[in-house]
Design a protein around this motif. Structure first.
Motif, PDB file in Angstrom:
ATOM      1  N   ALA A  18      59.061  32.906  40.979  1.00 56.31           N
ATOM      2  CA  ALA A  18      57.749  32.722  40.352  1.00 56.31           C
ATOM      3  C   ALA A  18      57.891  32.091  38.968  1.00 56.31           C
ATOM      4  O   ALA A  18      57.097  31.220  38.595  1.00 56.31           O
ATOM      5  CB  ALA A  18      57.030  34.061  40.245  1.00 56.31           C
ATOM      6  N   LEU A  58      45.565  30.410  34.559  1.00 52.43           N
ATOM      7  CA  LEU A  58      45.759  30.929  35.905  1.00 52.43           C
ATOM      8  C   LEU A  58      47.206  30.760  36.359  1.00 52.43           C
ATOM      9  O   LEU A  58      47.776  31.636  37.022  1.00 52.43           O
ATOM     10  CB  LEU A  58      44.810  30.229  36.885  1.00 52.43           C
ATOM     11  CG  LEU A  58      43.315  30.513  36.685  1.00 52.43           C
ATOM     12  CD1 LEU A  58      42.486  29.742  37.699  1.00 52.43           C
ATOM     13  CD2 LEU A  58      43.031  32.011  36.787  1.00 52.43           C
ATOM     14  N   PHE A  62      49.640  34.048  37.307  1.00 55.28           N
ATOM     15  CA  PHE A  62      50.217  34.324  38.624  1.00 55.28           C
ATOM     16  C   PHE A  62      51.716  34.040  38.714  1.00 55.28           C
ATOM     17  O   PHE A  62      52.341  34.410  39.715  1.00 55.28           O
ATOM     18  CB  PHE A  62      49.476  33.528  39.697  1.00 55.28           C
ATOM     19  CG  PHE A  62      48.115  34.076  40.010  1.00 55.28           C
ATOM     20  CD1 PHE A  62      47.963  35.164  40.854  1.00 55.28           C
ATOM     21  CD2 PHE A  62      46.986  33.517  39.445  1.00 55.28           C
ATOM     22  CE1 PHE A  62      46.708  35.685  41.141  1.00 55.28           C
ATOM     23  CE2 PHE A  62      45.719  34.024  39.723  1.00 55.28           C
ATOM     24  CZ  PHE A  62      45.583  35.115  40.577  1.00 55.28           C
ATOM     25  N   THR A  63      52.299  33.411  37.688  1.00 55.70           N
ATOM     26  CA  THR A  63      53.730  33.079  37.761  1.00 55.70           C
ATOM     27  C   THR A  63      54.547  33.679  36.622  1.00 55.70           C
ATOM     28  O   THR A  63      55.539  34.361  36.856  1.00 55.70           O
ATOM     29  CB  THR A  63      53.922  31.555  37.780  1.00 55.70           C
ATOM     30  OG1 THR A  63      53.376  30.980  36.579  1.00 55.70           O
ATOM     31  CG2 THR A  63      53.254  30.930  38.995  1.00 55.70           C
ATOM     32  N   PRO A  66      53.401  38.216  35.515  1.00 53.93           N
ATOM     33  CA  PRO A  66      53.745  39.441  36.239  1.00 53.93           C
ATOM     34  C   PRO A  66      55.133  39.988  35.893  1.00 53.93           C
ATOM     35  O   PRO A  66      56.120  39.254  35.874  1.00 53.93           O
ATOM     36  CB  PRO A  66      53.667  39.017  37.710  1.00 53.93           C
ATOM     37  CG  PRO A  66      52.693  37.899  37.715  1.00 53.93           C
ATOM     38  CD  PRO A  66      52.958  37.155  36.447  1.00 53.93           C
ATOM     39  N   ASN A  79      50.288  42.872  35.863  1.00 48.41           N
ATOM     40  CA  ASN A  79      49.815  42.023  36.945  1.00 48.41           C
ATOM     41  C   ASN A  79      49.039  40.842  36.375  1.00 48.41           C
ATOM     42  O   ASN A  79      48.838  40.755  35.161  1.00 48.41           O
ATOM     43  CB  ASN A  79      48.964  42.845  37.909  1.00 48.41           C
ATOM     44  CG  ASN A  79      49.820  43.722  38.817  1.00 48.41           C
ATOM     45  OD1 ASN A  79      51.019  43.497  38.971  1.00 48.41           O
ATOM     46  ND2 ASN A  79      49.213  44.734  39.422  1.00 48.41           N
ATOM     47  N   PRO A  80      48.592  39.897  37.221  1.00 49.10           N
ATOM     48  CA  PRO A  80      47.940  38.705  36.684  1.00 49.10           C
ATOM     49  C   PRO A  80      46.792  38.961  35.716  1.00 49.10           C
ATOM     50  O   PRO A  80      46.690  38.294  34.685  1.00 49.10           O
ATOM     51  CB  PRO A  80      47.455  37.982  37.952  1.00 49.10           C
ATOM     52  CG  PRO A  80      48.459  38.352  38.978  1.00 49.10           C
ATOM     53  CD  PRO A  80      48.815  39.780  38.673  1.00 49.10           C
ATOM     54  N   TRP A 112      53.060  42.913  41.480  1.00 49.47           N
ATOM     55  CA  TRP A 112      53.086  41.481  41.743  1.00 49.47           C
ATOM     56  C   TRP A 112      54.453  40.865  41.491  1.00 49.47           C
ATOM     57  O   TRP A 112      54.815  39.875  42.122  1.00 49.47           O
ATOM     58  CB  TRP A 112      52.040  40.777  40.863  1.00 49.47           C
ATOM     59  CG  TRP A 112      50.655  40.852  41.411  1.00 49.47           C
ATOM     60  CD1 TRP A 112      49.816  41.929  41.388  1.00 49.47           C
ATOM     61  CD2 TRP A 112      49.919  39.813  42.068  1.00 49.47           C
ATOM     62  NE1 TRP A 112      48.622  41.631  41.974  1.00 49.47           N
ATOM     63  CE2 TRP A 112      48.651  40.334  42.397  1.00 49.47           C
ATOM     64  CE3 TRP A 112      50.211  38.487  42.381  1.00 49.47           C
ATOM     65  CZ2 TRP A 112      47.682  39.580  43.041  1.00 49.47           C
ATOM     66  CZ3 TRP A 112      49.249  37.728  43.016  1.00 49.47           C
ATOM     67  CH2 TRP A 112      48.000  38.276  43.347  1.00 49.47           C
ATOM     68  N   SER A 113      55.208  41.402  40.550  1.00 51.03           N
ATOM     69  CA  SER A 113      56.463  40.765  40.166  1.00 51.03           C
ATOM     70  C   SER A 113      57.618  41.110  41.086  1.00 51.03           C
ATOM     71  O   SER A 113      58.730  40.628  40.887  1.00 51.03           O
ATOM     72  CB  SER A 113      56.827  41.157  38.729  1.00 51.03           C
ATOM     73  OG  SER A 113      57.204  42.521  38.659  1.00 51.03           O
TER      74      SER A 113
END
Length: 204
Positions: A18, A58, A62-63, A66, A79-80, A112-113
């Motif tokens: 990610a 964004l 998301f990358t 996390p 988390n995001p 998420w990570s």
């Protein structure tokens, strides 16, 4: 006089894939958006600016954002769009099925990570089954090799979840109430960029 309990740095769990993908996407956005800002005509620079304002947060969310931090007192899940702080004593369950999750005070939160790779899990299961049946583990080209790993394997996500479970058991007496903080530094610019982009496109 009792000696104080030693303090350890938080363990940090992040996804290398990610992070790499986020850097590439940000580079691509900077290249395309920067070109439109500098060389675009008419409304193009304004549209590019609005798109960047929406897309960059964004991508970061998301990358790059996390992460899971495991310390002596608590588990912090970033988390995001929010950060969840969970004292170890509030955690009821940590599991990895199709995604990694933690349940605290009856509420489920995703990690998420820590992505789950079903492919890696299947590879580890096949390796362990070969060991249990007495067959040699497969080598690099699918052949038995004396240099291959002779011990049992775990998928990375399953290994991480096991580590977190051990920490939760070790620090189960650290009580407290879970807290959730929304990442307005991500939400606000992304929403503003989306709104500005919508207005520009609708009034074109």
């Amino acid at each position: 006089m009792t000696s104080p309990e030693p303090v350890y740095a938080d363990r940090c769990y992040r996804s290398g894939g990610a992070l790499a993908g986020g850097v590439l996407l940000l580079g691509l956005a900077a290249w395309l958006g920067g070109d439109a800002l500098l060389r675009g005509e008419g409304r193009t620079p304004a549209v590019a600016a609005a798109a960047l304002l929406c897309a960059v947060p964004l991508i970061v969310a998301f990358t790059l954002r996390p992460a899971v931090y495991a310390g002596a007192e608590r588990l912090r899940v970033r988390n995001p769009f929010r950060t969840i702080t969970l004292p170890w004593g509030s955690i009821e369950l940590i599991r990895a099925a199709y995604s990694c999750e933690v349940v605290a005070d009856g509420v489920k939160y995703q990690l998420w990570s820590i992505p789950v790779s079903l492919r890696e899990r299947k590879k580890a299961n096949r390796h362990n089954q070969r060991l249990e049946s007495g067959r040699p583990p497969r080598g690099v080209l699918g052949l038995g090799s004396v240099d291959a790993d002779q011990g049992p394997r775990q998928a990375p996500s399953d290994r991480t979840v096991e580590e977190l479970r051990e920490l939760a058991e070790r620090h189960a007496k650290k009580t407290g109430t879970p807290t959730v903080r929304w990442a307005y530094e991500i939400i606000a610019p992304a929403a503003a960029g989306a709104l500005a982009l919508a207005v520009l496109l609708l009034t074109a």
